[in-house]
Design a protein around this motif. Sequence first.
Motif, PDB file in Angstrom:
ATOM      1  N   GLY A  20     -21.072 -18.519  -8.810  1.00  0.00           N
ATOM      2  CA  GLY A  20     -21.819 -18.956  -7.649  1.00  0.00           C
ATOM      3  C   GLY A  20     -21.008 -18.752  -6.377  1.00  0.00           C
ATOM      4  N   VAL A  21     -21.667 -18.951  -5.257  1.00  0.00           N
ATOM      5  CA  VAL A  21     -20.996 -18.916  -3.954  1.00  0.00           C
ATOM      6  C   VAL A  21     -21.008 -20.331  -3.389  1.00  0.00           C
ATOM      7  CG1 VAL A  21     -21.181 -18.089  -1.567  1.00  0.00           C
ATOM      8  CG2 VAL A  21     -21.529 -16.501  -3.474  1.00  0.00           C
ATOM      9  N   TYR A  47     -27.594 -26.125  -4.769  1.00  0.00           N
ATOM     10  CA  TYR A  47     -27.421 -27.571  -4.983  1.00  0.00           C
ATOM     11  C   TYR A  47     -26.188 -28.067  -4.243  1.00  0.00           C
ATOM     12  CZ  TYR A  47     -30.585 -26.788  -8.865  1.00  0.00           C
ATOM     13  OH  TYR A  47     -31.678 -26.430  -9.612  1.00  0.00           O
ATOM     14  N   LEU A  48     -26.162 -29.368  -3.964  1.00  0.00           N
ATOM     15  CA  LEU A  48     -24.900 -29.975  -3.569  1.00  0.00           C
ATOM     16  C   LEU A  48     -23.966 -29.894  -4.758  1.00  0.00           C
ATOM     17  CD1 LEU A  48     -25.719 -33.203  -1.508  1.00  0.00           C
ATOM     18  CD2 LEU A  48     -25.242 -30.891  -0.684  1.00  0.00           C
ATOM     19  N   ASN A  49     -22.705 -29.672  -4.479  1.00  0.00           N
ATOM     20  CA  ASN A  49     -21.712 -29.532  -5.551  1.00  0.00           C
ATOM     21  C   ASN A  49     -21.179 -30.918  -5.928  1.00  0.00           C
ATOM     22  OD1 ASN A  49     -19.912 -28.521  -7.366  1.00  0.00           O
ATOM     23  ND2 ASN A  49     -18.669 -27.411  -5.871  1.00  0.00           N
ATOM     24  N   ARG A  50     -22.084 -31.738  -6.486  1.00  0.00           N
ATOM     25  CA  ARG A  50     -21.750 -33.112  -6.845  1.00  0.00           C
ATOM     26  C   ARG A  50     -22.407 -33.436  -8.171  1.00  0.00           C
ATOM     27  NH1 ARG A  50     -23.509 -36.439  -1.530  1.00  0.00           N
ATOM     28  NH2 ARG A  50     -21.689 -35.927  -0.268  1.00  0.00           N
ATOM     29  N   CYS A  51     -21.611 -33.769  -9.135  1.00  0.00           N
ATOM     30  CA  CYS A  51     -22.178 -34.161 -10.418  1.00  0.00           C
ATOM     31  C   CYS A  51     -22.984 -35.442 -10.237  1.00  0.00           C
ATOM     32  CB  CYS A  51     -21.048 -34.383 -11.420  1.00  0.00           C
ATOM     33  SG  CYS A  51     -21.665 -34.677 -13.087  1.00  0.00           S
ATOM     34  N   LEU A  58     -18.626 -29.760  -9.462  1.00  0.00           N
ATOM     35  CA  LEU A  58     -18.933 -29.316 -10.823  1.00  0.00           C
ATOM     36  C   LEU A  58     -17.956 -28.266 -11.338  1.00  0.00           C
ATOM     37  CD1 LEU A  58     -22.785 -28.865 -10.419  1.00  0.00           C
ATOM     38  CD2 LEU A  58     -21.637 -30.721 -11.588  1.00  0.00           C
ATOM     39  N   ASP A  59     -17.510 -27.384 -10.453  1.00  0.00           N
ATOM     40  CA  ASP A  59     -16.755 -26.213 -10.916  1.00  0.00           C
ATOM     41  C   ASP A  59     -15.253 -26.477 -10.950  1.00  0.00           C
ATOM     42  OD1 ASP A  59     -17.053 -26.395  -8.126  1.00  0.00           O
ATOM     43  OD2 ASP A  59     -16.624 -24.278  -7.832  1.00  0.00           O
ATOM     44  N   TRP A  60     -14.715 -26.349 -12.150  1.00  0.00           N
ATOM     45  CA  TRP A  60     -13.269 -26.487 -12.336  1.00  0.00           C
ATOM     46  C   TRP A  60     -12.576 -25.268 -11.747  1.00  0.00           C
ATOM     47  CZ3 TRP A  60     -10.294 -30.420 -13.695  1.00  0.00           C
ATOM     48  CH2 TRP A  60      -8.993 -30.163 -14.107  1.00  0.00           C
ATOM     49  N   GLN A  61     -13.080 -24.106 -12.100  1.00  0.00           N
ATOM     50  CA  GLN A  61     -12.651 -22.846 -11.489  1.00  0.00           C
ATOM     51  C   GLN A  61     -13.642 -22.572 -10.373  1.00  0.00           C
ATOM     52  OE1 GLN A  61     -10.226 -20.811 -12.814  1.00  0.00           O
ATOM     53  NE2 GLN A  61     -10.121 -21.249 -14.987  1.00  0.00           N
ATOM     54  N   HIS A  62     -13.159 -22.323  -9.182  1.00  0.00           N
ATOM     55  CA  HIS A  62     -14.063 -22.137  -8.058  1.00  0.00           C
ATOM     56  C   HIS A  62     -15.157 -21.124  -8.359  1.00  0.00           C
ATOM     57  CE1 HIS A  62     -12.244 -24.004  -4.232  1.00  0.00           C
ATOM     58  NE2 HIS A  62     -12.098 -24.790  -5.273  1.00  0.00           N
ATOM     59  N   CYS A  75     -20.889 -29.326 -15.705  1.00  0.00           N
ATOM     60  CA  CYS A  75     -19.846 -30.025 -14.975  1.00  0.00           C
ATOM     61  C   CYS A  75     -18.546 -29.910 -15.776  1.00  0.00           C
ATOM     62  CB  CYS A  75     -20.217 -31.488 -14.789  1.00  0.00           C
ATOM     63  SG  CYS A  75     -18.891 -32.439 -14.001  1.00  0.00           S
ATOM     64  N   ALA A  76     -17.493 -29.480 -15.109  1.00  0.00           N
ATOM     65  CA  ALA A  76     -16.231 -29.260 -15.808  1.00  0.00           C
ATOM     66  C   ALA A  76     -15.544 -30.566 -16.183  1.00  0.00           C
ATOM     67  CB  ALA A  76     -15.301 -28.421 -14.930  1.00  0.00           C
TER      68      ALA A  76
END
Length: 115
Positions: A20-21, A47-51, A58-62, A75-76
Amino acid sequence: MASQKRLICKSSELRDAGNGVRFATHDKNGEEASAFVIRHHGVVFGYLNRCAHIQVELDWQHGQFFDADSELLMCATHGALYLPDTGECIGGPCRGAFLTKLLITEKDGKVYLMD
Ligand code: FES
Protein backbone atom coordinates in the motif's frame (compact mmCIF):
# COMPACT_ATOMS: atom_id res chain seq x y z
CA MET A 1 -19.87 23.02 -0.55
CA ALA A 2 -17.88 21.36 -3.33
CA SER A 3 -15.87 18.36 -2.28
CA GLN A 4 -12.11 18.63 -2.47
CA LYS A 5 -9.71 16.00 -3.61
CA ARG A 6 -6.10 15.46 -2.73
CA LEU A 7 -3.63 13.54 -4.85
CA ILE A 8 -2.26 10.52 -2.99
CA CYS A 9 -0.28 8.61 -5.61
CA LYS A 10 -0.17 7.38 -9.18
CA SER A 11 -2.38 4.41 -10.00
CA SER A 12 0.70 2.53 -11.16
CA GLU A 13 2.10 2.59 -7.61
CA LEU A 14 -0.67 0.28 -6.41
CA ARG A 15 -0.41 -3.28 -7.66
CA ASP A 16 -3.26 -5.63 -6.91
CA ALA A 17 -2.62 -7.08 -3.42
CA GLY A 18 0.76 -5.40 -3.42
CA ASN A 19 2.20 -2.91 -0.99
CA GLY A 20 0.00 0.00 0.00
CA VAL A 21 0.88 3.68 -0.08
CA ARG A 22 0.88 5.44 3.28
CA PHE A 23 0.01 9.09 3.71
CA ALA A 24 -0.80 11.52 6.50
CA THR A 25 -4.29 12.89 7.05
CA HIS A 26 -6.60 13.89 9.90
CA ASP A 27 -9.26 11.87 11.66
CA LYS A 28 -12.78 13.15 12.28
CA ASN A 29 -11.58 14.90 15.44
CA GLY A 30 -8.96 16.82 13.49
CA GLU A 31 -6.09 14.80 14.97
CA GLU A 32 -3.19 13.88 12.71
CA ALA A 33 -3.56 10.33 11.52
CA SER A 34 -1.68 7.87 9.37
CA ALA A 35 -3.65 6.39 6.49
CA PHE A 36 -3.10 4.12 3.51
CA VAL A 37 -4.47 3.02 0.18
CA ILE A 38 -4.27 -0.48 -1.29
CA ARG A 39 -5.59 -2.14 -4.45
CA HIS A 40 -7.82 -5.19 -4.12
CA HIS A 41 -9.26 -6.99 -7.15
CA GLY A 42 -8.55 -3.91 -9.23
CA VAL A 43 -10.23 -1.38 -6.95
CA VAL A 44 -8.42 1.09 -4.68
CA PHE A 45 -9.56 1.34 -1.05
CA GLY A 46 -8.30 3.61 1.69
CA TYR A 47 -8.40 3.47 5.49
CA LEU A 48 -6.95 5.15 8.53
CA ASN A 49 -3.90 3.17 9.54
CA ARG A 50 -5.35 2.24 12.94
CA CYS A 51 -6.25 -1.21 14.09
CA ALA A 52 -9.77 -1.52 15.51
CA HIS A 53 -8.34 -3.52 18.43
CA ILE A 54 -5.74 -1.07 19.79
CA GLN A 55 -5.01 2.11 17.91
CA VAL A 56 -1.69 1.05 16.44
CA GLU A 57 -0.64 1.11 12.81
CA LEU A 58 -1.41 -2.07 10.93
CA ASP A 59 1.79 -2.46 8.93
CA TRP A 60 4.86 -3.81 10.66
CA GLN A 61 6.86 -3.33 7.47
CA HIS A 62 5.93 0.00 5.94
CA GLY A 63 3.28 -0.47 3.27
CA GLN A 64 2.79 -4.18 3.86
CA PHE A 65 -0.91 -4.54 4.68
CA PHE A 66 -1.93 -7.81 3.01
CA ASP A 67 -1.62 -11.20 4.65
CA ALA A 68 0.36 -14.03 3.05
CA ASP A 69 -2.59 -15.06 0.84
CA SER A 70 -3.02 -11.47 -0.42
CA GLU A 71 -6.78 -11.58 0.16
CA LEU A 72 -7.06 -9.91 3.58
CA LEU A 73 -5.48 -6.98 5.37
CA MET A 74 -3.66 -8.01 8.52
CA CYS A 75 -2.64 -6.14 11.64
CA ALA A 76 0.96 -7.01 12.41
CA THR A 77 0.50 -6.63 16.17
CA HIS A 78 -2.04 -9.35 17.06
CA GLY A 79 -3.07 -10.59 13.63
CA ALA A 80 -6.54 -9.10 13.18
CA LEU A 81 -7.77 -9.85 9.64
CA TYR A 82 -9.82 -7.32 7.68
CA LEU A 83 -11.78 -7.49 4.44
CA PRO A 84 -9.99 -5.12 2.04
CA ASP A 85 -13.20 -3.77 0.50
CA THR A 86 -15.20 -2.97 3.65
CA GLY A 87 -12.61 -2.87 6.42
CA GLU A 88 -14.60 -5.34 8.53
CA CYS A 89 -12.55 -7.44 10.92
CA ILE A 90 -13.37 -11.10 10.28
CA GLY A 91 -10.76 -12.69 12.52
CA GLY A 92 -8.71 -11.88 15.56
CA PRO A 93 -9.35 -9.91 18.74
CA CYS A 94 -11.65 -7.24 17.22
CA ARG A 95 -13.86 -9.44 15.05
CA GLY A 96 -16.92 -7.48 13.85
CA ALA A 97 -15.26 -4.06 14.22
CA PHE A 98 -14.28 -1.92 11.24
CA LEU A 99 -11.32 0.07 10.08
CA THR A 100 -12.14 3.71 9.39
CA LYS A 101 -12.83 3.89 5.68
CA LEU A 102 -11.77 6.87 3.59
CA LEU A 103 -13.40 8.06 0.40
CA ILE A 104 -11.00 7.34 -2.45
CA THR A 105 -11.38 7.86 -6.18
CA GLU A 106 -9.16 6.88 -9.06
CA LYS A 107 -9.16 8.91 -12.26
CA ASP A 108 -6.80 9.33 -15.23
CA GLY A 109 -4.08 7.22 -13.66
CA LYS A 110 -4.13 8.94 -10.29
CA VAL A 111 -5.53 8.10 -6.84
CA TYR A 112 -7.23 10.81 -4.82
CA LEU A 113 -8.54 11.20 -1.28
CA MET A 114 -11.93 12.95 -1.32
CA ASP A 115 -12.91 15.30 1.46
S1 FES B 1 -3.53 -4.14 17.73
FE1 FES B 1 -4.21 -4.95 15.87
S2 FES B 1 -4.87 -6.93 16.37
FE2 FES B 1 -4.26 -6.07 18.28
